[in-house]
Design an enzyme around this catalytic site. Structure first.
Site, short mmCIF file in Angstrom:
data_model
loop_
_atom_site.label_atom_id
_atom_site.label_comp_id
_atom_site.label_asym_id
_atom_site.label_seq_id
_atom_site.Cartn_x
_atom_site.Cartn_y
_atom_site.Cartn_z
N GLY A 268 -7.35 -3.77 -11.72
CA GLY A 268 -6.12 -4.51 -11.89
C GLY A 268 -5.00 -3.83 -12.64
O GLY A 268 -3.93 -4.42 -12.81
N GLU A 310 -12.94 -0.84 -12.72
CA GLU A 310 -12.85 -0.78 -11.26
C GLU A 310 -11.41 -0.63 -10.76
O GLU A 310 -10.92 -1.49 -10.03
CB GLU A 310 -13.46 -2.05 -10.66
N GLY A 312 -8.44 0.26 -8.40
CA GLY A 312 -8.24 0.56 -6.98
C GLY A 312 -6.82 1.09 -6.81
O GLY A 312 -6.57 2.28 -6.66
N ARG A 350 2.05 -6.52 2.53
CA ARG A 350 2.31 -6.93 1.15
C ARG A 350 3.70 -7.52 0.94
O ARG A 350 3.92 -8.34 0.06
CB ARG A 350 2.09 -5.75 0.18
N TYR A 354 3.38 -11.07 -0.57
CA TYR A 354 3.68 -11.24 -2.00
C TYR A 354 5.13 -10.98 -2.35
O TYR A 354 5.47 -10.96 -3.53
CB TYR A 354 2.89 -10.23 -2.87
N CYS A 381 6.75 -9.67 16.04
CA CYS A 381 7.40 -10.91 16.47
C CYS A 381 7.37 -11.99 15.40
O CYS A 381 6.83 -13.07 15.60
CB CYS A 381 6.75 -11.40 17.75
N GLU A 382 7.92 -11.68 14.23
CA GLU A 382 8.01 -12.63 13.11
C GLU A 382 9.27 -12.26 12.35
O GLU A 382 9.49 -11.08 12.06
CB GLU A 382 6.85 -12.42 12.12
N TYR A 410 -3.80 -1.08 -0.41
CA TYR A 410 -3.63 -2.36 0.31
C TYR A 410 -2.60 -2.25 1.44
O TYR A 410 -1.92 -3.22 1.77
CB TYR A 410 -3.28 -3.49 -0.67
C1 LIG Z 1 -9.57 -5.96 -6.05
C2 LIG Z 1 -10.61 -5.70 -7.06
C3 LIG Z 1 -10.53 -4.56 -7.87
C4 LIG Z 1 -9.39 -3.58 -7.80
O1 LIG Z 1 -8.18 -4.14 -8.15
P1 LIG Z 1 -6.90 -3.16 -8.30
O2 LIG Z 1 -5.81 -4.07 -8.65
O3 LIG Z 1 -6.71 -2.50 -6.98
O4 LIG Z 1 -7.22 -2.19 -9.37
C5 LIG Z 1 -11.55 -4.33 -8.76
N1 LIG Z 1 -12.60 -5.18 -8.86
C6 LIG Z 1 -12.70 -6.28 -8.10
C7 LIG Z 1 -13.89 -7.16 -8.24
C8 LIG Z 1 -11.73 -6.59 -7.18
O5 LIG Z 1 -11.84 -7.69 -6.42
#
Ligand SMILES: *Cc1c(COP(=O)(O)O)cnc(C)c1O
Length: 452
Positions: A268, A310, A312, A350, A354, A381-382, A410
């Site tokens: 996150g 974690e 991403g 996105r 969002y 088509c949106e 994403y």
């Molecule tokens: C989506 C997610 C992440 C990664 O989130 P990022 O914002 O991309 O860093 C990590 N752990 C879990 C369980 C997630 O669902």
């Protein structure tokens, strides 16, 4: 869809690529005004591979992975980084993770299959999902997945039964809702009490889950997991989550004797999408997290668990960019100018989902000031199919290649075949060379699942 509204007072910002470093990949540079990444011309990439096209700066990904591991282990030597595969996965990406020594989060059986096909070590895989199927759980257990993050009571029973049937003991974490409301978009907030993910603390579900897990012979409870959301700038939200989890661990030890070996803080950490965004540095995140975790463990007299994180988006978003070609331009007098590109919501949902915003340049004159204000529209088509509203851009012309930055997370992973659009290919660039790691889909791919 208020976030699609055009602001009549908005003006072009006059910036050029020289002012957009914060959102450009590490190796991005200008040669005669043309944008190069990984030593390769983006105009050439568009010509060779066609548009829309996802391009990743391999050096950028490697550097972010190395930075995450280095900064975290500088303050918590046992820490591990599990890249969240749902941000962007393919075999080439998985191999970069394996080389860097990272772990990998998978959120479905499909992601696990890709990881295994790339030869990724199963013991470094963390399995997520709020409703994993029996088949997905079976595949994970049979592969020897390092950790399954259990999300609900039904899954505890399923993991125990499936592992028992194979005569193994499966290491698990329990996903906890820490009740922390992250300061981010509602759709990507996941840690609040009213969330579909995990076990609640305040209603006693988490305590009950721990008690049940400890009694299951084929589940080895290693610790807890929490993921509070995505694109978070306020590092205090992570510190607060750690304090909540540590207090719960102290309560657990008192009532059950359980001592956690692992604590997984989720992902996150936010990134810069706009030139003036000021996301937290990884070193700052590491410092606050380590300090908070150590203090909380001292306070509750708990042994320091291994910390897992974690990320991403933080690893791949800035590494990626999307190339589009301008197909048509409509100047609506006293309204706005629509510049239509050969992609849109099928390669980047996105914006519609969002209200996400991005910076773009014309690839061939990226050094020129962005003197036009346009709405970049997709080809689908949106009416909500836009890639950027009120975007500053070097006055676009039909045939120009547009480069949109920070689309590495994403984008491809949320791509769809709406309108029976084929998904773009993915090209990795490094040291002056481009390699197509995922080819563009073809109509044959679209017809592949037809049985009649
Ligand atoms: C989506 C997610 C992440 C990664 O989130 P990022 O914002 O991309 O860093 C990590 N752990 C879990 C369980 C997630 O669902």
């Amino acid at each position: 869809m208020a976030h699609l509204a055009h602001d009549p007072d908005a003006r072009p910002d006059g910036r050029s690529a020289n002012d957009l470093k914060a959102v450009m990949p590490l190796t991005a540079e200008l040669r005669d005004g043309e944008l190069y990444v990984g030593g390769v011309s983006t105009v050439e990439l568009a010509r060779e591979f066609g548009t829309a096209l996802y391009v990743y700066d391999e050096e950028h990904i490697r550097e972010r992975l190395a930075t995450w591991l280095r900064e975290l282990r500088a303050v918590l030597p046992q820490a591990d980084v599990a890249y969240a595969g749902k941000a962007f996965t393919c075999k080439a990406m998985v191999r970069l993770l394996a080389e860097a020594g990272a772990h990998l989060d998978v959120s479905s059986g499909g992601e696990l299959a890709i990881a295994l096909a790339a030869g990724f070590p199963a013991e470094r895989v963390v399995v997520h999902g709020n409703n994993k199927s029996e088949r997905e759980l079976t595949e994970a257990i049979e592969a020897g997945a390092g950790l399954i993050v259990v999300d609900c009571f039904e899954e505890l029973e399923r993991v125990n039964r499936l592992a028992g049937g194979r005569g193994v003991v499966q290491p698990i974490l329990l996903r906890i809702k820490p009740g922390v409301v992250a300061d981010t978009h509602e759709y990507i907030r996941t840690g609040a009490e009213d969330s579909k993910f995990g076990f609640g603390l305040s209603d006693g579900a988490a305590l009950q889950a721990v008690e049940q897990a400890l009694a299951l012979p084929h589940c080895d409870l290693r610790g807890l997991h929490a993921h509070i959301g995505s694109q978070i700038y306020a590092l205090e939200s992570f510190a607060e989550t750690l304090r909540v989890l540590a207090a719960f661990l102290a309560e657990l030890r008192a009532s059950t004797g359980f001592v956690a070996r692992d604590l997984n803080l989720g992902g996150g950490v936010g990134i810069a999408y706009l030139a003036d965004d000021e996301p937290p540095q990884i070193a700052q995140f590491a410092a606050i997290v380590a300090e908070t975790l150590k203090a909380a463990c001292r306070e509750h007299d708990l042994p320091l668990p291994r910390l897992l994180v974690e990320p991403g988006r933080s690893i791949v978003a800035g590494a990626g960019l999307t190339l589009y070609t301008v197909g048509s331009i409509k100047k609506l007098l006293d309204l706005r100018t629509y510049v239509a590109v050969d992609g849109g919501m099928t390669d980047n949902i996105r914006v519609a989902l969002y209200g996400a915003r991005y910076e773009s340049v014309i690839a061939s004159r990226a050094d020129a000031p962005r003197d036009a204000l346009v709405t970049l529209a997709g080809k689908h088509c949106e009416s909500g199919d836009v890639v950027a509203i009120d975007a500053s851009l070097q006055s676009p012309r039909v045939g120009d290649v547009i480069c949109m930055f920070a689309t590495g997370a994403y984008g491809h992973s949320m791509a769809s075949n709406y309108n029976r659009q084929v998904r773009p290919g993915v090209v990795f660039v490094r040291d002056g060379r481009a390699r197509e790691v995922l080819r563009r889909e073809t109509y044959a791919d679209l017809l592949n699942c037809e049985t009649d």
